[in-house]
Scaffold this motif. Structure first.
Motif, mmCIF file in Angstrom:
data_model
loop_
_atom_site.group_PDB
_atom_site.id
_atom_site.type_symbol
_atom_site.label_atom_id
_atom_site.label_comp_id
_atom_site.label_asym_id
_atom_site.label_seq_id
_atom_site.Cartn_x
_atom_site.Cartn_y
_atom_site.Cartn_z
ATOM 1 N N HIS A 33 0.798 -1.223 0.000
ATOM 2 C CA HIS A 33 0.000 0.000 0.000
ATOM 3 C C HIS A 33 0.830 1.273 0.000
ATOM 4 N N HIS A 35 4.049 3.150 -1.671
ATOM 5 C CA HIS A 35 4.995 3.055 -2.767
ATOM 6 C C HIS A 35 6.242 3.865 -2.416
ATOM 7 N N PRO A 38 7.320 9.018 -4.738
ATOM 8 C CA PRO A 38 6.147 9.875 -4.558
ATOM 9 C C PRO A 38 5.411 10.063 -5.885
ATOM 10 N N GLN A 39 4.182 10.510 -5.806
ATOM 11 C CA GLN A 39 3.399 10.765 -7.009
ATOM 12 C C GLN A 39 4.061 11.871 -7.818
ATOM 13 N N GLN A 40 4.089 11.710 -9.128
ATOM 14 C CA GLN A 40 4.672 12.728 -9.999
ATOM 15 C C GLN A 40 3.713 13.911 -10.102
ATOM 16 N N GLN A 41 4.239 15.094 -9.890
ATOM 17 C CA GLN A 41 3.435 16.296 -9.998
ATOM 18 C C GLN A 41 3.476 16.794 -11.438
#
Length: 68
Positions: A33, A35, A38-41
């Motif tokens: 759950h 990752h 980090p999420q790409q902005q």
């Protein structure tokens, strides 16, 4: 006369198994759950690059422009 000590409780006998299974379960949940990246902005435009270039000017300097 000597007497035998009382038998260990279920918890004392099996607690290492309980902690092992619990640790593996928590590790699995964290690994699936969360990752590592980090999420790409989305890339936002930088100031000064938001207006289109006029037809007569080049946005970048080229070797041809430097030789003249």
């Amino acid at each position: 006369m000597l007497t035998e000590p009382p038998a260990p409780t279920w918890w004392k006998v099996n607690r290492h198994k309980v902690f092992g299974v619990t640790g593996l379960l928590i590790g699995y949940l964290v690994g699936t759950h969360l990752h590592g990246a980090p999420q790409q902005q989305p890339e936002t435009p930088r100031p000064g690059h938001t207006t289109p270039a006029t037809p007569g000017e080049h946005p970048t300097r080229t070797a041809h422009g430097l030789a003249a």
